[in-house]
Write a protein that holds these residues in place. Structure first.
Motif, PDB file in Angstrom:
ATOM      1  N   HIS B 388      11.203   3.687   0.847  1.00 37.71           N
ATOM      2  CA  HIS B 388      11.342   4.098  -0.554  1.00 37.71           C
ATOM      3  C   HIS B 388      11.126   2.932  -1.511  1.00 37.71           C
ATOM      4  CE1 HIS B 388      13.216   5.091  -4.361  1.00 37.71           C
ATOM      5  NE2 HIS B 388      14.118   4.167  -4.149  1.00 37.71           N
ATOM      6  N   PHE B 389      11.858   1.840  -1.295  1.00 37.08           N
ATOM      7  CA  PHE B 389      11.764   0.841  -2.360  1.00 37.08           C
ATOM      8  C   PHE B 389      10.493   0.024  -2.288  1.00 37.08           C
ATOM      9  CE2 PHE B 389      14.795  -1.587   0.406  1.00 37.08           C
ATOM     10  CZ  PHE B 389      14.078  -2.755   0.573  1.00 37.08           C
ATOM     11  N   HIS B 390       9.838   0.030  -1.123  1.00 40.92           N
ATOM     12  CA  HIS B 390       8.529  -0.617  -1.123  1.00 40.92           C
ATOM     13  C   HIS B 390       7.489   0.249  -1.825  1.00 40.92           C
ATOM     14  CE1 HIS B 390      10.330  -3.385   1.815  1.00 40.92           C
ATOM     15  NE2 HIS B 390       9.473  -4.234   1.273  1.00 40.92           N
ATOM     16  N   TYR B 391       7.612   1.565  -1.718  1.00 40.35           N
ATOM     17  CA  TYR B 391       6.684   2.403  -2.479  1.00 40.35           C
ATOM     18  C   TYR B 391       6.838   2.120  -3.964  1.00 40.35           C
ATOM     19  CZ  TYR B 391       4.132   5.142   0.856  1.00 40.35           C
ATOM     20  OH  TYR B 391       3.232   5.496   1.809  1.00 40.35           O
ATOM     21  N   VAL B 392       8.072   1.844  -4.393  1.00 45.49           N
ATOM     22  CA  VAL B 392       8.256   1.582  -5.809  1.00 45.49           C
ATOM     23  C   VAL B 392       7.882   0.142  -6.164  1.00 45.49           C
ATOM     24  CG1 VAL B 392       9.846   1.721  -7.714  1.00 45.49           C
ATOM     25  CG2 VAL B 392      10.074   3.281  -5.817  1.00 45.49           C
ATOM     26  N   MET B 393       8.399  -0.797  -5.384  1.00 44.79           N
ATOM     27  CA  MET B 393       8.227  -2.194  -5.790  1.00 44.79           C
ATOM     28  C   MET B 393       6.843  -2.739  -5.456  1.00 44.79           C
ATOM     29  SD  MET B 393      11.628  -4.144  -5.892  1.00 44.79           S
ATOM     30  CE  MET B 393      12.953  -3.906  -4.817  1.00 44.79           C
ATOM     31  N   VAL B 394       6.314  -2.396  -4.300  1.00 51.51           N
ATOM     32  CA  VAL B 394       4.966  -2.859  -3.974  1.00 51.51           C
ATOM     33  C   VAL B 394       3.958  -1.851  -4.505  1.00 51.51           C
ATOM     34  CG1 VAL B 394       3.402  -3.576  -2.153  1.00 51.51           C
ATOM     35  CG2 VAL B 394       5.851  -3.989  -1.916  1.00 51.51           C
ATOM     36  N   GLY B 395       4.184  -0.583  -4.144  1.00 55.68           N
ATOM     37  CA  GLY B 395       3.221   0.438  -4.538  1.00 55.68           C
ATOM     38  C   GLY B 395       3.065   0.518  -6.041  1.00 55.68           C
ATOM     39  N   ASN B 434      -0.266   2.128   2.872  1.00 56.95           N
ATOM     40  CA  ASN B 434       0.278   3.394   3.373  1.00 56.95           C
ATOM     41  C   ASN B 434       0.527   3.360   4.869  1.00 56.95           C
ATOM     42  OD1 ASN B 434       0.569   5.341   1.101  1.00 56.95           O
ATOM     43  ND2 ASN B 434      -1.529   4.660   0.748  1.00 56.95           N
ATOM     44  N   LEU B 435      -0.348   2.671   5.579  1.00 58.04           N
ATOM     45  CA  LEU B 435      -0.143   2.533   7.019  1.00 58.04           C
ATOM     46  C   LEU B 435       1.107   1.707   7.280  1.00 58.04           C
ATOM     47  CD1 LEU B 435      -1.632   3.513   9.431  1.00 58.04           C
ATOM     48  CD2 LEU B 435      -2.889   1.356   9.520  1.00 58.04           C
ATOM     49  N   LEU B 436       1.372   0.781   6.386  1.00 62.02           N
ATOM     50  CA  LEU B 436       2.533  -0.094   6.549  1.00 62.02           C
ATOM     51  C   LEU B 436       3.835   0.649   6.267  1.00 62.02           C
ATOM     52  CD1 LEU B 436       4.100  -2.782   6.641  1.00 62.02           C
ATOM     53  CD2 LEU B 436       3.047  -3.421   4.482  1.00 62.02           C
ATOM     54  N   GLY B 469      -0.711  -1.950   9.700  1.00 59.18           N
ATOM     55  CA  GLY B 469      -0.866  -1.800   8.257  1.00 59.18           C
ATOM     56  C   GLY B 469      -0.578  -3.093   7.515  1.00 59.18           C
ATOM     57  N   ALA B 470       0.458  -3.800   7.977  1.00 60.47           N
ATOM     58  CA  ALA B 470       0.831  -5.050   7.306  1.00 60.47           C
ATOM     59  C   ALA B 470      -0.312  -6.049   7.357  1.00 60.47           C
ATOM     60  CB  ALA B 470       2.080  -5.642   7.952  1.00 60.47           C
ATOM     61  N   PHE B 471      -0.969  -6.132   8.504  1.00 61.03           N
ATOM     62  CA  PHE B 471      -2.056  -7.110   8.601  1.00 61.03           C
ATOM     63  C   PHE B 471      -3.259  -6.677   7.773  1.00 61.03           C
ATOM     64  CE2 PHE B 471       0.578  -8.928  11.831  1.00 61.03           C
ATOM     65  CZ  PHE B 471       0.316 -10.280  11.682  1.00 61.03           C
ATOM     66  N   ILE B 472      -3.533  -5.370   7.748  1.00 57.12           N
ATOM     67  CA  ILE B 472      -4.638  -4.920   6.892  1.00 57.12           C
ATOM     68  C   ILE B 472      -4.317  -5.250   5.426  1.00 57.12           C
ATOM     69  CG2 ILE B 472      -5.916  -2.907   6.072  1.00 57.12           C
ATOM     70  CD1 ILE B 472      -5.499  -1.621   8.764  1.00 57.12           C
ATOM     71  N   PHE B 473      -3.088  -4.946   5.029  1.00 59.76           N
ATOM     72  CA  PHE B 473      -2.687  -5.194   3.648  1.00 59.76           C
ATOM     73  C   PHE B 473      -2.798  -6.676   3.317  1.00 59.76           C
ATOM     74  CE2 PHE B 473       0.561  -5.748   0.272  1.00 59.76           C
ATOM     75  CZ  PHE B 473       0.023  -4.882  -0.656  1.00 59.76           C
ATOM     76  N   ALA B 474      -2.332  -7.517   4.244  1.00 60.77           N
ATOM     77  CA  ALA B 474      -2.377  -8.959   3.986  1.00 60.77           C
ATOM     78  C   ALA B 474      -3.814  -9.451   3.905  1.00 60.77           C
ATOM     79  CB  ALA B 474      -1.611  -9.703   5.077  1.00 60.77           C
ATOM     80  N   LEU B 475      -4.649  -9.006   4.846  1.00 59.67           N
ATOM     81  CA  LEU B 475      -6.040  -9.466   4.827  1.00 59.67           C
ATOM     82  C   LEU B 475      -6.739  -9.007   3.547  1.00 59.67           C
ATOM     83  CD1 LEU B 475      -7.142  -9.014   8.547  1.00 59.67           C
ATOM     84  CD2 LEU B 475      -6.676 -11.121   7.275  1.00 59.67           C
TER      85      LEU B 475
END
Ligand code: HEM
Ligand SMILES: [Cu+2]
Ligand SMILES: [Cu+2]
Lengths: 218, 827
Positions: B388-395, B434-436, B469-475
């Motif tokens: 939830h809070f990553h969807y808000v804070m990151v998303g 989203n994968l993350l 997902g985290a690695f895709i997002f980071a890359l």
């Protein structure tokens, strides 16, 4: 068939999952509607190649109060419905009036759980409860804050030093086991602060509690 | 000497001076921007460590101890040293230009804010290298896990002290921004025409103003517990709950603090790229001002549903949380409605803005799930909350701010980024994100902050998806870095207003130099470009020039200042616009915190003294700068229009005092909370000497009268009476402190020594009266400065706002005592 299935669902799980289902239905509908509206707008009004870009109509700045009120009305009615159901689900938190609950004390400490039976017995890492009976756990901590949760029974409450919090459940099936976990970061052993809960029938429970020296819970 | 090297040294020197001593808002904006990205990088490395550790069950890559540090510092760094400061960076750069102000109201305070932010961050990062490691009790720092007993060592002390510096920095910043937005708008820039980004920064600052002081109080008490052994959070009489209450009273508004700037950015981007006006602008502003901001202080208990608070409290806070979701509903629908019938151009900024809205929809709806206190029994403390809070804070927040970076990059650099790379960056970020986080919604039974998990728990697959997902997002973020670097280096020259935006910042020149408005009052021109009914599209092509004039004198320096818009490297000319004091205060903070953290070693105390010495030296220097007019930009730019200067500076003081009220409100609130939990409390008169306390109260109240005399004297232009008033105030302050000191001395030497570690009543007494005493002492130092300035003839009938402001402060400190005295002596 369904009846048999329902009978073996612990009451706390029944309450929690039907509430969760309700939220999921409304949540999914809301998400799909709003996201579709967004995507529809993006696709429909995308600027196309070769489209005349010169004159741009920037639109009205006036507030469409009807739309605002309509949105508020729809949203608040949905919120009202789900919140009402939350209020109706309070029995998950408040123990039922039971003639014969079994009270067990729980003490959290870095990093294990100790269970204190009515007969004074203390057991570390193992909770044994009779099937079909209302069990009330009174939970505290001797050091940092922990949070006591039984996976699969949908119950949890924090364990704070100097304070007792309680939760209740009934486990229907003798022979089933559950994992107890800590849900609040409590130091390096947090991930390993588990305990096992075993459900036995009332007779076995009585025999067991006597064999450990005390008399059956009252 | 080799002339070439000499020249280089000079350039180097002026480069260093520029970045160390600058007080110019665009420079400070860039400093915030770059520094926050670095902290984001550190936080990301920690995140990848976390995800790698959780990629397989039973992993031993990180020990549980290291894992806890990684989780804790990831959270703290991402929220407080990356996300908010990134927004503050953009705000520093664009809020003044959006409202036509030449700078923030108090430029040196702005620079000080940056250096305290950096100092705090360095201290927090330093914790990793200390024996015993860094803070490890979660970003929420729950007590008593965060106490010296359970998290010993200098590392956590550094981190918490670093947090205090950060919170002070943010509080100063909020005073500054509110003052700027209230008073430095160009003529014609009415609130109804103010750009949305500025509006949302104003909301953010208002939230910060009331939320962060509570964090400061809580952390000061935590530090007192850790360093001098008080018992605020370690007693079993509600210590843990006290922290929960204080932390979440700050913590919930904080979630809007990170969100609102991104909404401001989205509200700028959407209309520009849809070719339409923002729909329902008034509804968006009204909903935020009337519901989000005030109500955010009334929902914090939804973070405490399973702490054992009573049922009716849970019900009330559940409903208030639902109510606060309504305005967000309106805002999102207005955002989407803006696109209707537009001609949407899907450039990178727009893609990120749309992504931000879409992800907020998911984050917001799951927030409604969490507001159900029954559902939260299970969600609380699990990966569902993390999702939830990553969807808000990151998303929502980070996607929105990245959109802002792309949107304003052409303005900040004068060059264009690579659109194709930008699009790839967005697509990969969106998929990776989203994968993350989406799989985490299904990890309802996995507690968060687990350093590892067993194979038979059934969590492996979802965790592995998240790690991929985290690695895709980071890359994907390499795209951002590439675009930032290549744009600055070699991007094609951007047109002055590439998006056809209507807000004022697009008309200011692309320049790293302070530019002048050429007007007496330092406002950008009053030609009313934004005055036409539709805030008419600016004449494209001209905006590389300032609207007013780019050749006038700088920032109120008067004629003979630095040539506006001058060439790069000229910066040394702007010496009057620079000040070495802010960075020096930052240094003092670092050294003092080092000393406090190391007090357990013999060299801790000397280091602390060194820090104190630097602090004293800097403050004296700052005062001398003022006495001699060395920092010659008017601190409140544009003092002449339309208000009298004193009015404005008084507003600044009032805003500042608001934060002080919150600080002491939290501290006295904690006192009441503790009294309600502790069974035993010493009877009045049994420990504290009531007559002595009463005498001291009278002394302090008398000093309020002498201040009134001083203020009235100078309003009439009577300098001698002013001097007398100030001197008696100083003496009365000293008497108060003397009596206080003797009281403390006696208490320490009671038969049952009533010292810092003598139990809760002692903890609360020393902490509260100690902090009040520190305020009296600070006031006395200011009095000294005022006395010196009076002797120099620095005050007159027309010019005496410093006296007025000091008066307000002193009255506040006195009134505070009127509350403290009965609470501690009489009941
Ligand atoms: C639609 C509005 C929102 C609602 C109804 C909502 C509701 C909630 C609730 C009830 C919780 C508590 C969960 C728990 O105790 O386990 C929570 C947690 C959290 N929310 Fe939200 N929220 C909303 C928006 C936001 C926003 C805008 C942000 C950030 C920008 C945010 C960030 C967080 C964070 C960080 C937590 C975790 C706190 C923790 O560490 O336990 N939320 N939210
Ligand atoms: Cu734990
Ligand atoms: Cu909250």
């Amino acid at each position: 068939m369904l009846g048999v299935y329902l009978a073996t669902v612990p009451p706390t799980v029944g309450i929690w999952s039907s509430l969760f289902n309700l939220y999921n239905v409304f949540g999914a509908i809301a998400a799909i509607l709003v996201i579709s509206y967004l995507v529809y707008n993006v696709v429909k009004y995308r600027r196309r190649e070769g489209h005349d870009e010169a004159v741009e109509e920037r639109g009205e700045e006036k507030v469409n109060w009807r739309k605002v009120l309509f949105t508020l009305a729809i949203t608040s009615s949905v919120l009202f419905v789900v919140e009402l159901q939350t209020f109706n689900s309070v029995p998950l938190i408040v123990p039922p009036q039971s003639s014969d609950p079994l009270n067990i004390g729980v003490v959290g400490h870095q990093w294990s759980w100790t269970f204190v039976y009515p007969n004074g017995d203390r057991l570390v890492g193992n909770l044994t409860v009779p099937a079909g009976r209302v069990v009330i756990l009174n939970i505290t901590s001797t050091d940092v804050t922990h949070s006591f949760a039984i996976t699969g029974l949908d119950v949890a409450v924090d364990a704070n030093a100097g304070r007792y919090n309680s939760l209740w459940f009934t486990a229907p099936d003798a022979g089933s086991t559950y994992t107890i976990r800590c849900k609040e970061l409590c130091g390096v052993g947090h991930a390993f602060m588990t305990a096992k809960m075993t459900v036995v029938d009332q007779a076995t429970f009585n025999a067991w509690i006597q064999s450990t020296g005390g008399k059956p819970g009252s | 000497m080799d002339p070439i090297n000499g020249g280089q040294a000079r350039i180097m020197n002026s480069w260093l001076r520029r970045w160390l001593f600058t007080t110019y808002h665009k420079d400070i904006g860039l400093l915030y921007f770059v520094t926050s990205l670095w902290f984001g990088f550190i936080g990301s490395i920690l995140a990848l460590l976390i995800r790698t550790q959780l990629s397989v069950p039973g992993n031993t890559l990180l020990s549980p101890g290291s894992y806890d540090q990684a989780v804790t510092m990831h959270g703290l760094i991402m929220i407080l040293w990356f996300l908010s400061p990134l927004a503050i960076g953009l705000a520093n750069y664009f809020v003044p230009t959006q409202i036509g102000a030449a700078d923030l109201a108090l430029p040196r305070l702005n620079a000080l804010g940056y250096w305290l932010y950096l100092a705090g961050g360095l201290m927090a990062a330093l914790g990793f290298f200390m024996p015993g490691g860094n803070a490890n009790s979660g970003w929420t720092s729950y007590a008593p896990l965060s106490s010296a007993q359970y998290s010993p060592g200098p590392g956590p002390t550094f981190a918490f002290a670093g947090l205090i510096l950060l919170a002070v920095s943010i509080t100063l910043g909020s005073v500054n921004f509110l003052l700027t937005i209230a008073y430095l708008r160009a003529p014609g820039m009415t609130f109804s025409k103010m750009p949305m980004f500025t509006w949302f920064i104003a909301f953010t600052m208002l939230q910060m103003l009331l939320a962060f002081p509570t964090l400061i109080s809580a952390l000061l008490m935590l530090m007192a517990d850790r360093v001098i052994g008080t018992f605020y959070f370690t007693s079993s009489s509600g210590g843990a709950l006290l922290w929960d209450q204080l932390f979440w009273f700050f913590g919930h508004p904080e979630v809007y603090v990170v969100l609102l700037p991104a909404f401001g950015v989205v509200a700028e981007i959407l209309p520009v790229f849809s070719g339409r006006h923002l729909a329902e602008r008034k509804v968006i502003l009204g909903a935020t001002a009337l519901i989000v901001v005030p109500l955010s202080y009334l929902v914090w208990t939804h973070h405490m549903f399973i702490t054992g608070i009573n049922l009716s409290t849970q019900e009330v806070y559940s409903v208030s949380t639902l109510i606060i979701s309504l305005p967000f509903d309106l805002i999102i629908l207005a955002f989407i409605g803006t696109m209707t019938r537009g001609r949407i151009s899907l450039k990178t900024p727009m893609l990120f803005a749309i992504g931000s809205i879409l992800l907020f929809i998911i984050g917001g709806i799951t927030g409604v799930f969490l507001s159900s206190f029954v559902l939260d029994v299970v969600f609380r403390g699990t990966y569902y909350v993390v999702a939830h809070f990553h969807y808000v804070m990151v998303g929502a927040a980070i996607f929105g701010l990245i959109g802002g970076i792309y949107y304003w990059l052409p303005k900040m650099t004068g060059r264009m980024y690579n659109e194709r790379v930008g699009k790839v960056h967005f697509v990969l970020s969106f998929i990776g994100f989203n994968l993350l986080y989406f799989p985490m919604f299904f990890l309802i039974d996995m507690p968060r902050r687990y350093s590892t998990y067993p194979a038979d728990a059934g969590w492996t697959g979802l965790n592995q998806l998240a790690t991929v997902g985290a690695f895709i997002f980071a890359l994907a973020q390499i795209g951002l870095v590439y675009n930032l670097v290549s744009t600055v280096r070699s991007g094609p020259i951007a047109p002055p207003n590439p998006w056809g935006a209507e807000t004022l910042e697009w008309t200011s020149p692309v320049s790293e130099q302070p530019v002048s408005t050429g007007r007496d009052d330092n406002r950008m021109g009053g030609s009313g470009l934004w005055d036409s009914p539709l805030r008419a599209v600016l004449p494209i092509g001209t905006p590389h020039q300032n609207i007013g004039s780019s050749t006038g004198p700088i920032l109120g320096m008067g004629a003979g200042g630095m040539p506006g818009g001058g060439t790069k490297g000229d910066y040394a000319h702007g010496a009057e616009h620079q000040s070495s004091r802010p960075v020096s205060l930052g240094l003092a903070a670092v050294v003092s915190v080092l000393g406090i953290g190391l007090l357990q070693y013999w060299y801790g105390l000397p280091v602390l003294f060194l820090g104190g010495a630097i602090l004293a030296w800097t403050l004296v220097g700052w005062a001398r700068d003022d006495l001699h007019g060395r920092f010659s930009i008017d601190e409140l730019l544009g003092q002449r229009w339309p208000f009298h200067e004193t009015v404005k500076l008084k507003l600044g003081m009032w805003i500042f005092l608001t934060t002080e009220v919150v600080v002491f409100g939290s501290i006295l609130g904690s006192y009441l909370f503790i009294r309600s939990q502790v069974p035993y409390w010493p009877a009045p008169g049994s420990i504290h000497d009531i007559p002595l306390g009463l005498t001291n109260t009278l002394v302090l109240l008398t000093s309020s009268l002498t201040v009134v005399v001083a203020v009235h004297a100078i309003r009439e232009g009577n300098q001698r009476l002013l001097l007398a008033g100030l001197c008696s105030t100083f003496i009365l302050g000293a008497v108060f402190m003397g009596i206080k000191g003797s009281e403390w001395y006696q208490l320490f030497h009671l038969e049952n020594a009533f010292n810092f570690t003598a139990g809760l009543p002692a903890s609360v007494y020393y902490f509260t009266t100690g902090l009040h005493g520190a305020h009296v002492l600070a006031g006395m130092l200011v009095t000294l400065y005022l006395i010196k300035r009076t002797l120099n003839g620095g005050f007159s009938k027309e010019n005496h706002f410093a006296v007025e402001n000091f008066g307000l402060y002193w009255h506040f400190v006195d009134i505070l005592w009127v509350f403290i005295f009965p609470l501690f002596y009489l009941i």
